[in-house]
Design an enzyme around this catalytic site. Structure first.
Site, short mmCIF file in Angstrom:
data_model
loop_
_atom_site.label_atom_id
_atom_site.label_comp_id
_atom_site.label_asym_id
_atom_site.label_seq_id
_atom_site.Cartn_x
_atom_site.Cartn_y
_atom_site.Cartn_z
N TYR A 1 33.54 33.61 31.92
CA TYR A 1 33.59 34.68 32.91
C TYR A 1 32.85 34.29 34.19
O TYR A 1 33.32 34.53 35.30
CB TYR A 1 32.97 35.93 32.29
N LYS B 1 34.61 34.01 37.83
CA LYS B 1 34.16 34.86 38.93
C LYS B 1 33.57 34.03 40.07
O LYS B 1 33.62 34.45 41.24
CB LYS B 1 33.16 35.90 38.42
N ALA C 1 32.34 31.25 35.33
CA ALA C 1 33.12 30.24 36.05
C ALA C 1 34.29 30.87 36.79
O ALA C 1 34.57 30.53 37.94
CB ALA C 1 33.63 29.19 35.06
N ARG D 1 42.27 52.67 35.08
CA ARG D 1 41.03 53.18 34.50
C ARG D 1 39.83 52.73 35.34
O ARG D 1 39.96 51.87 36.20
CB ARG D 1 40.81 52.64 33.08
N GLY E 1 44.60 46.62 38.05
CA GLY E 1 43.68 47.20 37.07
C GLY E 1 43.20 48.57 37.46
O GLY E 1 42.04 48.94 37.24
N SER F 1 31.47 39.18 40.28
CA SER F 1 30.44 39.73 39.40
C SER F 1 29.13 39.02 39.68
O SER F 1 29.11 37.89 40.18
CB SER F 1 30.85 39.52 37.93
N ILE G 1 27.66 48.33 36.02
CA ILE G 1 28.38 49.53 36.44
C ILE G 1 28.78 50.30 35.18
O ILE G 1 29.22 49.71 34.19
CB ILE G 1 29.63 49.19 37.28
N ASN H 1 41.28 43.45 41.15
CA ASN H 1 40.24 44.06 40.31
C ASN H 1 40.45 43.85 38.82
O ASN H 1 39.49 43.90 38.05
CB ASN H 1 40.20 45.57 40.62
#
Length: 274
Positions: free
Chosen positions: A165, A169, A167, A16, A13, A152, A198, A90
């Site tokens: 998300y 992470k 779960a 960007r 990832g 996260s 961020i 990432n």
């Protein structure tokens, strides 16, 4: 002196946002980089930036959830750059929703990209280190390798509307702690960075008329936050703002540098003190 001279890093990832800044931070300190993105154009842009720093860069583009992706990206590092010393997992996106509105497809899509894809990359890396490390040990050489998994605050603390998300992470944290125990004998440190707010395209202020969505693998992914919501979130952060992608990359670098050679199995929460 560049602390990462001679090191080869994989950053998924990295076309960007945070991933790009991680790749550039590692390259500035001497690492050569395997760049990955779903799309060739942003990946190519990142590679141009890395080469401008005097480092080598190659691409392994495509969907990290493809079953063969893990083997492919490790093989790219070994065959095209000569090895693999740093792996930063990432890549990812979100498909948010409260549980009663969340479909099975949304559940599995997020677990696939944030948990299963990470597992496959790490399994492929395991095959690599189990091949090369015994040879290094026989030669009397000790090379410390680094894995940094991106989690996260949602994976640490949970977050309403992000059960999938959160779960996924949280699973990343479990993988991190387990592999820190498994891979110590290979001189591999495994750590995790859990980001709070961020500033990226996913959290940028929405202008009037913005749709607030991008398409990822056929899914409409929400991007951007209303300015008044950002202002509200900033009041909850002791440092008064969301972090920059460059600051996020700096936290990842801590676990990639030799200064953390005796740090493993840890989760660094990067959220401005919230």
């Amino acid at each position: 002196m560049n602390q990462l001279n001679g090191k080869i890093a994989i950053v998924t990832g990295s076309g960007r946002g945070i991933g790009r800044q991680i790749a550039l931070r590692l390259a500035r300190d001497g690492a050569d980089i395997v760049v990955n993105d779903l799309d060739a154009e942003p990946s190519s842009e990142t590679m141009d930036m890395i080469r401008a720093l005097g480092r080598r860069a190659v691409a392994c583009n495509g969907d990290v959830t493809e079953p063969d992706f893990g083997e492919r990206i490790i093989r790219t590092a070994a065959d095209e750059l000569g090895g693999a010393h740093i792996v930063v997992n990432n890549a990812g996106y979100t498909l948010d929703g409260v549980i009663q509105k969340l479909s099975d497809e949304q559940w599995y899509a997020i677990l696939d990209v944030h948990a299963t894809a990470v597992f496959r990359v790490l399994r492929a890396f395991s095959n690599h280190i189990r091949q090369v490390v015994p040879e290094e040990q026989k030669a009397g050489t000790r090379i410390v390798r680094k894995v940094v998994n991106i989690s996260s605050g949602s994976g640490v603390f949970g977050n309403a509307g992000q059960i999938n998300y959160s779960a996924a992470k949280a699973a990343v944290i479990g993988m991190t702690k387990s592999l820190a125990k498994e891979w110590g004998r290979y001189a591999v440190t495994v750590n995790c960075v859990a980001f709070g707010l961020i500033q990226t395209r996913l959290t940028q202020p929405l202008a009037d008329g913005d749709s607030g969505t991008i398409e990822v693998k056929g899914h409409a992914v929400k991007v951007g936050i209303k300015p008044e919501r950002i202002a509200q979130l900033n009041t909850l952060i002791p440092l008064g703002r969301g972090g920059t992608a460059e600051e996020a990359a700096g936290a990842v670098y801590l676990f990639c540098s030799p200064d953390s050679d005796y740090v493993s199995g840890q989760v660094l929460v990067v959220n401005g003190g919230a």
